[in-house]
Design a protein around this motif. Structure first.
Motif, mmCIF file in Angstrom:
data_model
loop_
_atom_site.group_PDB
_atom_site.id
_atom_site.type_symbol
_atom_site.label_atom_id
_atom_site.label_comp_id
_atom_site.label_asym_id
_atom_site.label_seq_id
_atom_site.Cartn_x
_atom_site.Cartn_y
_atom_site.Cartn_z
ATOM 1 N N ARG A 24 65.252 8.224 -26.020
ATOM 2 C CA ARG A 24 64.951 6.881 -25.585
ATOM 3 C C ARG A 24 66.002 5.882 -26.062
ATOM 4 N N ARG A 25 66.295 6.222 -27.492
ATOM 5 C CA ARG A 25 67.465 5.328 -28.195
ATOM 6 C C ARG A 25 68.227 6.137 -29.100
ATOM 7 N N PRO A 26 69.427 5.993 -29.404
ATOM 8 C CA PRO A 26 70.296 6.855 -30.485
ATOM 9 C C PRO A 26 69.841 6.573 -31.799
ATOM 10 N N ALA A 27 69.640 7.829 -32.655
ATOM 11 C CA ALA A 27 69.838 7.558 -33.901
ATOM 12 C C ALA A 27 71.115 7.489 -34.557
ATOM 13 N N ARG A 28 71.354 6.929 -35.875
ATOM 14 C CA ARG A 28 72.597 6.737 -36.195
ATOM 15 C C ARG A 28 72.581 7.351 -37.766
ATOM 16 N N ILE A 29 73.799 7.410 -38.196
ATOM 17 C CA ILE A 29 74.129 8.031 -39.599
ATOM 18 C C ILE A 29 73.139 6.859 -40.531
ATOM 19 N N ASP A 30 72.920 7.288 -41.274
ATOM 20 C CA ASP A 30 72.266 6.653 -42.625
ATOM 21 C C ASP A 30 70.482 6.133 -42.171
ATOM 22 N N ASP A 31 70.163 6.508 -40.905
ATOM 23 C CA ASP A 31 68.803 6.006 -40.404
ATOM 24 C C ASP A 31 67.682 7.034 -41.344
ATOM 25 N N ALA A 32 66.734 6.307 -41.571
ATOM 26 C CA ALA A 32 65.372 7.059 -42.127
ATOM 27 C C ALA A 32 64.541 7.045 -40.810
ATOM 28 N N LEU A 33 64.171 8.340 -40.543
ATOM 29 C CA LEU A 33 63.482 8.643 -39.403
ATOM 30 C C LEU A 33 62.042 9.347 -39.436
ATOM 31 N N GLU A 34 61.253 9.178 -38.886
ATOM 32 C CA GLU A 34 59.940 9.947 -39.118
ATOM 33 C C GLU A 34 59.710 10.984 -37.688
ATOM 34 N N VAL A 35 59.509 12.201 -37.929
ATOM 35 C CA VAL A 35 59.301 13.080 -37.074
ATOM 36 C C VAL A 35 57.722 13.192 -37.093
ATOM 37 N N ARG A 36 57.233 12.808 -35.967
ATOM 38 C CA ARG A 36 55.433 12.818 -35.948
ATOM 39 C C ARG A 36 54.940 14.193 -34.973
ATOM 40 N N THR A 37 54.359 15.088 -35.512
ATOM 41 C CA THR A 37 53.804 16.083 -34.855
ATOM 42 C C THR A 37 52.357 16.244 -34.555
ATOM 43 N N LEU A 38 51.964 16.512 -33.301
ATOM 44 C CA LEU A 38 50.449 16.398 -33.161
ATOM 45 C C LEU A 38 50.205 17.859 -32.129
ATOM 46 N N TYR A 39 49.439 18.750 -33.005
ATOM 47 C CA TYR A 39 49.430 19.904 -32.237
ATOM 48 C C TYR A 39 47.728 19.688 -31.526
ATOM 49 N N GLU A 40 47.987 19.480 -30.137
ATOM 50 C CA GLU A 40 47.066 19.029 -29.399
ATOM 51 C C GLU A 40 45.842 20.100 -28.974
ATOM 52 N N ARG A 41 46.186 21.268 -28.589
ATOM 53 C CA ARG A 41 45.344 22.271 -28.254
ATOM 54 C C ARG A 41 45.748 23.707 -28.306
ATOM 55 N N ILE A 42 45.043 24.754 -28.201
ATOM 56 C CA ILE A 42 45.320 26.192 -27.778
ATOM 57 C C ILE A 42 44.482 26.423 -26.583
#
Length: 153
Positions: free
Chosen positions: A82-100
């Motif tokens: 969607r948008r670029p991340a750039r040097i020095d950015d603080a990001l969050e990786v959000r992970t949702l295990y939905e189902r098996i």
């Protein structure tokens, strides 16, 4: 005596069922313009999935050494940048295990900078035995994942 890597704490935290992994962007993550190279988002997503499992009590080493040795492999992934991340950015990786479903795990992941969505992925992983054949996750693994799953069916 070196400690067992399986005893290392996971990174990140859970908010409800969603695991949040902080990631800082370093020079090595970027191309010559200071924008994160597209393949590195895959690495960030992998770290998010692994740390979410670790925080849920699932160790990749234990899976390999268990009564029914198994591992995970990615069989399908859809990514929207969607948008670029750039040097020095603080990001969050959000992970949702939905189902098996059978041997398959369905996972939704997002990378955000603050409230801004940068990248999202729909991931399908398969539990496999050591010969590479699909196998249902062990009852112990399902029990460990149940608290973070939306639908364990």
């Amino acid at each position: 005596m070196p400690s067992d890597p399986r005893d290392a704490p996971s990174s990140g935290r859970f908010e409800g069922r969603e695991h949040i992994l902080p990631v800082r962007i370093y020079y090595e993550d970027t191309d010559f313009t200071g924008v994160v190279y597209h393949a590195n988002y895959l690495r960030f997503f992998e770290r998010g999935r692994s740390d979410a499992l670790r925080a849920a009590g699932v160790s990749h080493s234990d899976l390999l050494e268990g009564e029914r040795p198994s591992a995970f492999t990615i069989v399908h992934m859809e990514i929207d940048f969607r948008r670029p991340a750039r040097i020095d950015d603080a990001l969050e990786v959000r992970t949702l295990y939905e189902r098996i479903r059978g041997p398959r795990l369905f996972i939704r992941q997002r990378i955000l900078r603050g409230a801004e969505l940068l990248c999202e992925a729909q991931v399908e992983a398969a539990c496999i035995d050591l010969s590479g054949r699909p196998t249902r996750p062990s009852p112990r693994l399902v029990a460990q994942l149940t608290p973070i799953l939306g639908d364990a069916g």
